[in-house]
Design an enzyme around this catalytic site. Structure first.
Site, PDB file in Angstrom:
ATOM      1  N   TYR A 132       0.788  -1.110  -0.491  1.00  0.00           N
ATOM      2  CA  TYR A 132       0.043   0.673   0.259  1.00  0.00           C
ATOM      3  C   TYR A 132       0.599   0.980   0.554  1.00  0.00           C
ATOM      4  O   TYR A 132       0.951   2.587   0.191  1.00  0.00           O
ATOM      5  CB  TYR A 132      -0.834   0.149   1.365  1.00  0.00           C
ATOM      6  CG  TYR A 132      -1.443  -0.781   1.478  1.00  0.00           C
ATOM      7  CD1 TYR A 132      -2.177  -1.628  -0.285  1.00  0.00           C
ATOM      8  CD2 TYR A 132      -2.915  -1.210   2.226  1.00  0.00           C
ATOM      9  CE1 TYR A 132      -3.559  -2.560   0.392  1.00  0.00           C
ATOM     10  CE2 TYR A 132      -3.789  -2.520   2.439  1.00  0.00           C
ATOM     11  CZ  TYR A 132      -3.851  -3.065   1.172  1.00  0.00           C
ATOM     12  OH  TYR A 132      -4.919  -3.469   1.109  1.00  0.00           O
ATOM     13  N   LYS A 183       4.404 -14.381   3.458  1.00  0.00           N
ATOM     14  CA  LYS A 183       4.340 -14.875   2.532  1.00  0.00           C
ATOM     15  C   LYS A 183       4.887 -15.598   1.661  1.00  0.00           C
ATOM     16  O   LYS A 183       6.056 -15.373   1.154  1.00  0.00           O
ATOM     17  CB  LYS A 183       2.776 -14.420   1.207  1.00  0.00           C
ATOM     18  CG  LYS A 183       1.666 -15.228   1.990  1.00  0.00           C
ATOM     19  CD  LYS A 183       1.955 -16.397   1.670  1.00  0.00           C
ATOM     20  CE  LYS A 183       1.398 -16.887   0.305  1.00  0.00           C
ATOM     21  NZ  LYS A 183       1.392 -18.572   0.237  1.00  0.00           N
ATOM     22  N   ASP A 216      -1.987 -17.492   4.617  1.00  0.00           N
ATOM     23  CA  ASP A 216      -2.463 -18.045   3.925  1.00  0.00           C
ATOM     24  C   ASP A 216      -3.366 -19.417   4.632  1.00  0.00           C
ATOM     25  O   ASP A 216      -4.493 -19.407   5.033  1.00  0.00           O
ATOM     26  CB  ASP A 216      -3.076 -19.017   2.837  1.00  0.00           C
ATOM     27  CG  ASP A 216      -1.490 -20.085   2.077  1.00  0.00           C
ATOM     28  OD1 ASP A 216      -0.284 -19.318   3.683  1.00  0.00           O
ATOM     29  OD2 ASP A 216      -1.198 -20.375   1.774  1.00  0.00           O
ATOM     30  N   ASP A 240      -4.416  -5.935   5.912  1.00  0.00           N
ATOM     31  CA  ASP A 240      -6.050  -5.017   5.678  1.00  0.00           C
ATOM     32  C   ASP A 240      -6.694  -6.325   5.527  1.00  0.00           C
ATOM     33  O   ASP A 240      -8.237  -6.867   6.514  1.00  0.00           O
ATOM     34  CB  ASP A 240      -5.929  -4.689   4.699  1.00  0.00           C
ATOM     35  CG  ASP A 240      -6.941  -3.844   4.487  1.00  0.00           C
ATOM     36  OD1 ASP A 240      -7.742  -4.151   5.009  1.00  0.00           O
ATOM     37  OD2 ASP A 240      -7.183  -3.229   3.133  1.00  0.00           O
ATOM     38  N   ASP A 244     -10.414  -8.083   8.875  1.00  0.00           N
ATOM     39  CA  ASP A 244     -11.966  -7.634   8.546  1.00  0.00           C
ATOM     40  C   ASP A 244     -12.118  -9.219   8.822  1.00  0.00           C
ATOM     41  O   ASP A 244     -13.077  -9.062   9.392  1.00  0.00           O
ATOM     42  CB  ASP A 244     -11.570  -7.469   6.613  1.00  0.00           C
ATOM     43  CG  ASP A 244     -12.488  -6.150   6.896  1.00  0.00           C
ATOM     44  OD1 ASP A 244     -12.193  -5.244   8.034  1.00  0.00           O
ATOM     45  OD2 ASP A 244     -13.310  -5.819   5.592  1.00  0.00           O
TER      46      ASP A 244
END
Ligand code: ATP
Length: 346
Positions: A132, A183, A216, A240, A244
């Site tokens: 970002y 990751k 993941d 992010d 959520d």
């Protein structure tokens, strides 16, 4: 006396921020001094900028910022958000996004066989770089051979300070557990740095039980059994997404609180949800995400006792069914806020 800048912003921000101010005033009384700023979509449309040129300088004079939401159907959100919320996050170097995940009541947790009070973890998301950072571009735009690049920027300074904060946070919690999620298997350069820094820091905190998961796998574990987590640290993009998911464990977006921090310097506190134009102006928004964000702010300002009182009043509201439609209740934003204020003043 702590000085607080209040920016309600847009949409439901203008309804839930006054609710949060009422709760904080009731809990912390005269120990807080409030200054309101009208930096919102109307301001942007009038001035062509989301804040005055010296806006960040003005904010630096405060101890904390209480923020609502940014977003207005009249404006391309990215351009405007970049000039307000992102400008504050980046310009004030608020490098840590902290989101506690702790369902206030059993019936807010959607997982079968897991009680709300068994879930209690915080996510620390890197807030100023990663995917970002806004570095990239488009080449041959609109043509079939168009190239689009979004760079994942990771600096050793940025990675190290967020991970160090996570180790420090874990050290102060009873369970002293930390998971770093990346990751590094698929992004060996950028997230290889995350893993190397993690392995360098881990021996410096022998009292913290620190482990590593791919992001993941973490998403899978968060739904399978979120009770195992205490502190999670991860990058901007993964944070992010994961937060959520975590918000769904605690009753949805209307319940989730967050802090954007530069520890020791400044903090900006905001509900996780956005301006919610679909329900704005209808007295339907859940004020608890904003009210719990005010509690996080009081913690940051050293007013932990007042923060606990707000959390207890919010939990009582949910327990007693004083809830807005997103939680199945029929209370309005204002009425719910008034109930909590009354309970705090009782
Ligand atoms: P923005 O562009 O500002 O992020 P959005 O609508 O895309 O706005 P949110 O504002 O987070 O994103 O809203 C997502 C959904 O959650 C909407 O349907 C909204 O009505 C609902 N929602 C968000 N905040 C609340 C709240 N405080 N109370 C109840 N529902 C909410």
């Amino acid at each position: 006396m702590s000085r607080i800048a209040v920016i309600a912003g847009d949409g439901v921000g203008r309804e839930v921020v006054p609710a949060a101010v009422r709760a904080a005033r009731a809990a912390a009384g005269e120990r807080l001094e409030w200054t309101e700023f009208d930096w919102n979509a109307d301001y942007f449309l009038r001035h062509g900028a989301a804040m005055p040129p010296d806006g960040l300088e003005q904010l630096r004079r405060f101890d904390a910022i209480l923020f609502g939401a940014v977003g207005d159907p009249r404006i391309g959100t990215h351009e405007y958000a970049a000039g307000l919320l992102l400008k504050m996050r980046f310009g004030l170097d608020l490098y840590a996004n902290l989101r506690p995940v702790r369902p206030l009541d059993d019936r807010l947790c959607p997982l079968r066989g897991i009680r709300g009070d068994e879930i209690d973890f915080v996510v620390l998301r890197e807030n100023t770089e990663g995917a970002y950072a806004g570095i990239g571009g488009n080449f041959k735009s609109g043509r079939s051979e168009e190239v689009a690049i979004e760079l994942d920027l990771n600096t050793r300074l940025g990675v190290e300070r967020i991970q160090r904060l996570a180790f420090e946070t874990a050290r102060q919690r009873p369970r002293r557990r930390l998971v770093m999620a990346d990751k590094s298997n698929a992004m060996p350069h950028a997230h290889g740095l995350w893993l190397r820094v993690f392995r360098e820091l881990r021996p410096q905190y022998p009292e913290v039980e620190a482990g590593h998961l791919y992001a993941d796998a973490l998403a899978y574990q968060m739904v399978r059994d979120p009770r195992q987590f205490d502190v999670i640290v991860t990058s901007n993009l993964f944070g992010d997404l994961l937060t959520d998911l975590a918000a769904a464990l605690q009753g949805g977006l209307g319940m989730a609180a967050s802090a954007n921090l530069h520890p020791g310097r400044l903090g900006l506190f905001e509900p996780v949800h956005g301006s919610a134009p679909d329900i704005a102006g209808r007295n339907r928004a859940n004020p608890l995400g904003a009210i719990l964000s005010a509690a996080l702010m009081l913690d940051f300002l050293g007013l932990g006792e007042a923060a606990r009182q707000i959390e207890a009043a919010a939990a009582a509201a949910v327990r007693e069914g004083v809830t807005t439609p997103d939680l199945g209740g029929n209370w309005g934003t204002m009425e719910c806020a008034a109930w909590i204020e009354k309970r705090l003043r009782a």
